[in-house]
Design an enzyme around this catalytic site. Sequence first.
Site: not given
Lengths: 248, 248, 248, 248
Positions: C77, C134, C138
Amino acid sequence: MSIRVAVIGAKGRMGSHAVDAINNAEGLELVAALGSSDSLETLLDQNIDVAVELTVPKSTEDNVTFLVENGIDTVVGTTGWDNDRLARLESTLKDHPKTAVLIAPNFSIGAVLAMRFAELAAPYFDSAEVVEIHHTRKLDAPSGTANHTAQRIAAARNAAGLPAVPDSTESDPQGARGAVIDGIHVHAIRQQGMNAHEEILFGSDGEALTIRTDSHSTSAFMPGIVTAVRSIADYTGLIHGLENMLDL
Amino acid sequence: MSIRVAVIGAKGRMGSHAVDAINNAEGLELVAALGSSDSLETLLDQNIDVAVELTVPKSTEDNVTFLVENGIDTVVGTTGWDNDRLARLESTLKDHPKTAVLIAPNFSIGAVLAMRFAELAAPYFDSAEVVEIHHTRKLDAPSGTANHTAQRIAAARNAAGLPAVPDSTESDPQGARGAVIDGIHVHAIRQQGMNAHEEILFGSDGEALTIRTDSHSTSAFMPGIVTAVRSIADYTGLIHGLENMLDL
Amino acid sequence: MSIRVAVIGAKGRMGSHAVDAINNAEGLELVAALGSSDSLETLLDQNIDVAVELTVPKSTEDNVTFLVENGIDTVVGTTGWDNDRLARLESTLKDHPKTAVLIAPNFSIGAVLAMRFAELAAPYFDSAEVVEIHHTRKLDAPSGTANHTAQRIAAARNAAGLPAVPDSTESDPQGARGAVIDGIHVHAIRQQGMNAHEEILFGSDGEALTIRTDSHSTSAFMPGIVTAVRSIADYTGLIHGLENMLDL
Amino acid sequence: MSIRVAVIGAKGRMGSHAVDAINNAEGLELVAALGSSDSLETLLDQNIDVAVELTVPKSTEDNVTFLVENGIDTVVGTTGWDNDRLARLESTLKDHPKTAVLIAPNFSIGAVLAMRFAELAAPYFDSAEVVEIHHTRKLDAPSGTANHTAQRIAAARNAAGLPAVPDSTESDPQGARGAVIDGIHVHAIRQQGMNAHEEILFGSDGEALTIRTDSHSTSAFMPGIVTAVRSIADYTGLIHGLENMLDL
């Protein structure tokens, strides 16, 4: 000069969030954070402006009575305030006319605004329904907020002289049309991964208005608590519902 | 006793819907429906209470002047009313102090409510953005309604002393963050099959409030026109915006 | 018999969630949870079936190489797998033909499904746009997922021979129409209280299809990781993207 | 070379839309548009490739039988095809092995895709519920589409071995949790100004996937009909459901 704040029930889930929120809020100073074993007496020489009471139903009345009797404005997030308790509190407040207590069933500003907007919009649309979504641990359906929203929509429709919502349903063997609260249909969804959400749908020919509120976590209640702590000095007596402190 | 109504511009898309809507509205009586070749003089002996003016920008000022000079309250849905025209109309209205004119850029009650609710909610959330969706024949982006919504959100934030919306964007090479109107980001979607839609998103820690309005067709404007026709007798002078006739 | 699992990078945010998820997943047994100071050598005598690699870009290639060379299937991941690294990994895997590595840029099953469904739906609609929401920390816009979604929609439209999306916009002085990725408009919203969300809008005359995915927290990635751990024994070689392990 | 198309039932609401859609579709040529008083015999010397049957339940079987017996591929949008009728049609088709008939309960491509995506997503989420919204003239609840969607979700969950959806509801005196179809909760909203809409909600820890389909008007069914007319030459026999002609 900062507002001096005490949190009662500071070790609980709501309480620990409130401690953080007050520590981070401009103009507020956290001067006491009491757990269930701490005595409220310790607050008396600390010049507390506002107490935030976030304990449990069986303690909340004694705590609030003590705080009022000592002239401390109090913001209450604990449930369990039935009509008897409220009556006794109003009587105590009469003897302390400069003190204010806010009892709020819901500190989510989004939910409070949504309910107020629903009430304002209700007279202008033919149809109105309420959908709530909650986590899968919830025991009752529909939620208290959805129930209350439906009641307020119904009251606003009645006051405006609107007829019943249009509905031609003749066959609904399994109850897909949901609960009917004062003539308003209410639907409850239970969904893993969600927290507390409400969607209010209004419709007329060719148009729709939808109001949605999402509380993703306990932190959703903190802006409401901070707003109440900042505003309560402007009030006296019993205030029921955060909406009375918002500028709507 | 019914309100006696004339529709000016009754052959256009909005006008023909308005004719139907007035015919179907309780308490309203349609007594005249004029097309572009009909003279307004014919209205004078018909005891008209309210005129609905739905023509084209080049005719609307002459029509409204005539109606005001003859003491007929007028609901105007035609665009093209710039500041010069409005100033001249206000001057005409001064000579006819019992007459009222409503000029409304948007007769969708949903859109008007959404904008008002956005303004009321704006002070209570850290973040606010506006998304509009329109049919693919629209020439300009963003829509006038989205633009105006952003301006009103920005003004409400400023009045409440809020800082700029939080945004850490450092890299946005293609402009995905959209237009910025008075500090509020506005996004325009163009989608086949849609008509006119707006979504206003508010967010704070752990919570969101979303207000959405959908106008599926021209019929969406009829409840606003009917409401205005019913209410205008209570007003005098120039009213700008349907929101001033709603009970908010 | 349980699948024996090791988590590498077990002290990080993703890693600690993964430890909990594997502990709670039926049929999986957590036998090692390594932090950054622990040596991978300790895994060799523990009969590990699957490793979950959740460290940092600078460590991930060495870790995965070690695991493959020791015949341990690995679910990765960590980001930072550019084409050079992928080429070297494929070469290593050729020498270990029974071992499998999954590199997944997104372990949210909802996001992976949404992207796949978007690709399947794309040929059947005139219009397609992507909106992502988001959190406000971000740094880049639009998100990688939104960018990738737009690319896949564009490719599916091209393969089906569809023309460009209909759009009559002539005036958009502030860029409200957003980014254009391979001909598909992409809009990025930044909202306090949100995490990672994507909405894909399709439209044709009279109809719309909307696919929305919400990742409220890091826990959203755990079902994807658990699914991969359970399935990887059925694969060999390099698998790129969780969608290849779902039954679509 | 164009596909030569006849519309049977061309004067009805669906039929008149279909005439327009076929006239506007590239590669299709409308060569006959029959009303209820026209004889199907007139089609026989017109070299029809595909007939679109959009009449009424009592006529549809005779019409389709005639068309099949004359070797004309047929796309059927009329309801009323119970199991007896289907059995007789299959028998007729056996004698005409080169001819194809599509019977589709829903020609909305969005609705068909949504149902298919729901089925694909179902195995990957703990929770699943269905909400449908329809106009206020609808007589039954929930809609056939919502009912069918719930059944397909339930079947996909069962096939994947999922347990029942999590639900802790103990008190729901008014039925807010809606209908339960094969274990899946289904909610029906009736809203003025809406047409036919369905929202399918999936949830797991920390994540949600939502699929929504909107049919704003009869025109929503035309892309599905056009797709079927274009594709039916590739099929023989009875095809049940438009999904079998989409590339999914």
